[in-house]
Design an enzyme around this catalytic site. Structure first.
Site, PDB file in Angstrom:
ATOM      1  NE  ARG A 172      -0.305   0.202   4.850  1.00 17.95           N
ATOM      2  CZ  ARG A 172      -0.351   1.410   5.333  1.00 17.95           C
ATOM      3  NH1 ARG A 172      -1.203   2.288   4.841  1.00 17.95           N
ATOM      4  NH2 ARG A 172       0.434   1.780   6.321  1.00 17.95           N
ATOM      5  NE  ARG A 176       2.122  11.591   7.556  1.00 14.06           N
ATOM      6  CZ  ARG A 176       3.409  11.522   7.851  1.00 14.06           C
ATOM      7  NH1 ARG A 176       4.175  12.577   7.719  1.00 14.06           N
ATOM      8  NH2 ARG A 176       3.938  10.394   8.277  1.00 14.06           N
ATOM      9  NE  ARG A 249      19.454  -4.441  -4.979  1.00 15.83           N
ATOM     10  CZ  ARG A 249      20.147  -4.168  -6.104  1.00 15.83           C
ATOM     11  NH1 ARG A 249      20.803  -5.123  -6.730  1.00 15.83           N
ATOM     12  NH2 ARG A 249      20.170  -2.935  -6.591  1.00 15.83           N
ATOM     13  CD  GLU A 300      22.002   4.907   0.960  1.00 12.29           C
ATOM     14  OE1 GLU A 300      22.229   5.682   1.899  1.00 12.29           O
ATOM     15  OE2 GLU A 300      20.944   4.263   0.849  1.00 12.29           O
ATOM     16  CE1 TYR A 348      16.918  -2.379   7.196  1.00 10.55           C
ATOM     17  CE2 TYR A 348      14.749  -2.180   8.206  1.00 10.55           C
ATOM     18  CZ  TYR A 348      15.968  -1.631   7.854  1.00 10.55           C
ATOM     19  OH  TYR A 348      16.238  -0.318   8.182  1.00 10.55           O
TER      20      TYR A 348
HETATM   21  C1  FAD Z   1      21.540   1.318   4.740  1.00  7.98           C
HETATM   22  C2  FAD Z   1      20.820   1.058   6.025  1.00  7.98           C
HETATM   23  C3  FAD Z   1      20.169   2.099   6.665  1.00  7.98           C
HETATM   24  C4  FAD Z   1      19.483   1.855   7.855  1.00  7.98           C
HETATM   25  N1  FAD Z   1      18.835   2.902   8.441  1.00  7.98           N
HETATM   26  C5  FAD Z   1      18.165   2.694   9.581  1.00  7.98           C
HETATM   27  C6  FAD Z   1      17.440   3.781  10.183  1.00  7.98           C
HETATM   28  O1  FAD Z   1      17.394   4.894   9.672  1.00  7.98           O
HETATM   29  N2  FAD Z   1      16.781   3.526  11.344  1.00  7.98           N
HETATM   30  C7  FAD Z   1      16.786   2.286  11.924  1.00  7.98           C
HETATM   31  O2  FAD Z   1      16.183   2.118  12.991  1.00  7.98           O
HETATM   32  N3  FAD Z   1      17.489   1.265  11.400  1.00  7.98           N
HETATM   33  C8  FAD Z   1      18.168   1.431  10.234  1.00  7.98           C
HETATM   34  N4  FAD Z   1      18.871   0.391   9.684  1.00  7.98           N
HETATM   35  C9  FAD Z   1      18.942  -0.903  10.395  1.00  7.98           C
HETATM   36  C10 FAD Z   1      20.142  -0.999  11.381  1.00  7.98           C
HETATM   37  O3  FAD Z   1      21.334  -0.855  10.671  1.00  7.98           O
HETATM   38  C11 FAD Z   1      20.097  -2.379  12.108  1.00  7.98           C
HETATM   39  O4  FAD Z   1      18.929  -2.449  12.881  1.00  7.98           O
HETATM   40  C12 FAD Z   1      21.270  -2.638  13.055  1.00  7.98           C
HETATM   41  O5  FAD Z   1      22.500  -2.336  12.480  1.00  7.98           O
HETATM   42  C13 FAD Z   1      21.257  -4.108  13.496  1.00  7.98           C
HETATM   43  O6  FAD Z   1      22.322  -4.355  14.400  1.00  7.98           O
HETATM   44  P1  FAD Z   1      22.946  -5.796  14.624  1.00  7.98           P
HETATM   45  O7  FAD Z   1      23.743  -5.693  15.857  1.00  7.98           O
HETATM   46  O8  FAD Z   1      21.873  -6.816  14.574  1.00  7.98           O
HETATM   47  O9  FAD Z   1      23.860  -6.078  13.345  1.00  7.98           O
HETATM   48  P2  FAD Z   1      25.199  -5.377  12.823  1.00  7.98           P
HETATM   49  O10 FAD Z   1      25.196  -3.937  13.151  1.00  7.98           O
HETATM   50  O11 FAD Z   1      25.355  -5.764  11.409  1.00  7.98           O
HETATM   51  O12 FAD Z   1      26.345  -6.070  13.688  1.00  7.98           O
HETATM   52  C14 FAD Z   1      26.854  -7.352  13.390  1.00  7.98           C
HETATM   53  C15 FAD Z   1      28.362  -7.298  13.558  1.00  7.98           C
HETATM   54  O13 FAD Z   1      28.854  -8.642  13.515  1.00  7.98           O
HETATM   55  C16 FAD Z   1      30.123  -8.635  12.934  1.00  7.98           C
HETATM   56  N5  FAD Z   1      30.405  -9.982  12.452  1.00  7.98           N
HETATM   57  C17 FAD Z   1      29.682 -10.694  11.568  1.00  7.98           C
HETATM   58  N6  FAD Z   1      30.230 -11.912  11.364  1.00  7.98           N
HETATM   59  C18 FAD Z   1      31.325 -11.972  12.155  1.00  7.98           C
HETATM   60  C19 FAD Z   1      32.321 -12.974  12.370  1.00  7.98           C
HETATM   61  N7  FAD Z   1      32.268 -14.153  11.734  1.00  7.98           N
HETATM   62  N8  FAD Z   1      33.326 -12.699  13.229  1.00  7.98           N
HETATM   63  C20 FAD Z   1      33.381 -11.495  13.872  1.00  7.98           C
HETATM   64  N9  FAD Z   1      32.475 -10.531  13.694  1.00  7.98           N
HETATM   65  C21 FAD Z   1      31.463 -10.749  12.845  1.00  7.98           C
HETATM   66  C22 FAD Z   1      29.989  -7.617  11.812  1.00  7.98           C
HETATM   67  O14 FAD Z   1      31.258  -7.117  11.443  1.00  7.98           O
HETATM   68  C23 FAD Z   1      29.096  -6.554  12.443  1.00  7.98           C
HETATM   69  O15 FAD Z   1      29.835  -5.489  12.979  1.00  7.98           O
HETATM   70  C24 FAD Z   1      19.494   0.575   8.447  1.00  7.98           C
HETATM   71  C25 FAD Z   1      20.138  -0.480   7.803  1.00  7.98           C
HETATM   72  C26 FAD Z   1      20.761  -0.248   6.593  1.00  7.98           C
HETATM   73  C27 FAD Z   1      21.403  -1.407   5.877  1.00  7.98           C
END
Ligand code: FAD
Length: 371
Positions: A172, A176, A249, A300, A348
């Site tokens: 959808r 607004r 992606r 980007e 995500y």
């Molecule tokens: C482009 C983009 C924009 C975004 N914008 C927003 C926003 O505006 N607002 C919002 O709320 N959220 C946003 N998000 C979502 C947000 O980035 C995530 O919610 C958040 O980063 C998740 O955190 P995490 O700890 O789960 O994962 P991550 O931050 O990915 O942490 C995982 C870590 O594990 C490490 N790792 C992985 N495998 C290994 C290994 N084998 N050995 C050692 N280390 C390892 C990686 O290096 C990484 O640092 C966005 C995401 C993207 C992609």
């Protein structure tokens, strides 16, 4: 005897919540990350006095009260409200689609006039059973909004023509009918003053952290280093991709420092025509109302993903959903490894949802309920 109660793989926000709560109940933790910094994808780095969002613009927004209360322990949030603008050729529109957008597009002044125009445009398409994303968007928004604000942007994001994308991508389109450019509908939003890295640093507190450390290498050298493992890396990689590779992606970022105070007047500007290869330009200082003499902007570019590239957005199509299900099934038989975070769950998550999921993990793993 293990050296630690927990080995936490990844130093992102999901891990930071777990490490913080584990330390509070007296568990010993070792946190590792293969990157040279903490904070995972929400890492901010100071450049010219500006907190640069290195892995893409991050705006904190949530309607989950316990998450908002939680993050406010570690940072003071400013009153930033995300109000992106879109540039199509030489025209500039406010987002999300609201009365300012409609007024600029059609010269309408009232919600009734705007609604009549939208209805007229939708009816003109005569689509009752949309077969692809293009037909779906035309049937929901009409030709003008589709051509100027949806088509090019979506095609760049997915690297495919809208005619070749499934209708299901757009379920959808929220219109607004107010003059209100606030992108999010959430109850709370803002940017942690001083950057996300500082916030995550405070969450980790005194946790022992080893950067530039790959899980595989550490565990080969010290297989019994911890009683339990919280694994926030990609689940398919953990299993050596033995069932197949999950698809993503990716994004490519190009940043530059400009010798001017204010380049585009807004943190986020979307470029909606297909001929311009980037989807957005971020001007980082505006997230914190900076007035530094220079500015940092980042273009980007959406990109195809192949193993080894940074995985940004999971592609939750039929193939990947099935494959993830198979990995999740394997994970059930792990004795001491628990998968978490956006990569462990192949999902995500906005930051608030990642934090909320980490609260659930804290509850199941440590027996601690966060109010
Ligand atoms: C482009 C983009 C924009 C975004 N914008 C927003 C926003 O505006 N607002 C919002 O709320 N959220 C946003 N998000 C979502 C947000 O980035 C995530 O919610 C958040 O980063 C998740 O955190 P995490 O700890 O789960 O994962 P991550 O931050 O990915 O942490 C995982 C870590 O594990 C490490 N790792 C992985 N495998 C290994 C290994 N084998 N050995 C050692 N280390 C390892 C990686 O290096 C990484 O640092 C966005 C995401 C993207 C992609």
């Amino acid at each position: 005897m293990s050296q630690y109660d927990y080995l936490i793989v990844g130093a992102g926000i999901s891990s930071a919540v777990f490490a913080h709560e584990a330390a509070k109940v007296g568990k010993t933790c070792l946190v590792i990350d293969r990157r040279p910094h903490i904070a995972g994808n929400i890492y901010t780095k100071e450049v010219e006095g500006i907190n640069v969002h290195v892995y893409g613009a991050h705006i904190f927004h949530t309607s989950i009260r316990r998450v908002w209360d939680y993050v406010n322990q570690f940072a003071e949030f400013n009153n930033y409200v995300n109000s992106p603008v879109a540039i199509y050729k030489d025209e500039l529109y406010n987002l999300p689609f609201n009365m300012n957008t409609f007024s600029k597009m059609w010269g309408v002044k009232t919600p009734a006039e705007a609604q009549a125009k939208i209805d007229e445009q939708r009816a003109a398409e005569g689509i009752t059973d949309p077969k692809n994303l293009e037909e779906q968007a035309l049937s929901l928004a009409g030709r003008d909004i589709f051509e100027k604000l949806i088509k090019g942007y979506t095609e760049k994001q997915w690297g495919r023509d809208c005619k070749d994308l499934p209708a299901s991508i757009i379920k959808r389109l929220p219109f607004r009918m107010r003059f209100d450019n606030n992108y999010f509908n959430d109850r709370w939003q803002g940017i942690p003053m001083g950057g996300y890295t500082k916030m995550v640093e405070r969450m980790f507190g005194d946790s022992e952290i080893r950067l530039n450390t790959e899980y595989r290498d550490l565990i080969a050298a010290e297989p019994d280093i911890a009683d339990r493992i919280i694994y926030c890396g990609p689940i398919d990689e953990f299993y050596d991709f033995k069932l197949g590779t999950l698809g993503y992606r990716s994004l490519r970022f190009e940043s530059e420092i400009l010798d001017e105070v204010n380049h585009q007047g807004n943190a986020v500007v979307n470029y909606t025509e297909r001929e311009i290869p980037w989807t957005r330009i971020i001007e980082h200082k505006h997230f914190e109302y900076g007035d530094q003499p220079k500015t940092v902007v980042t273009r980007e570019y959406p990109a195809d993903w192949k193993p080894g590239d940074e995985p940004y957005y999971p592609i939750n199509d039929e193939r990947n959903t099935k494959l993830y299900g198979e990995y999740a099934e394997l994970a059930k038989s792990e004795g001491k490894v628990v998968f978490a975070g956006r990569l462990g769950g192949y999902k995500y998550y906005d930051m608030d949802k990642a934090i909320d999921a980490a609260f659930d993990l804290v509850e199941s793993e440590l027996g601690v309920h966060i109010e």
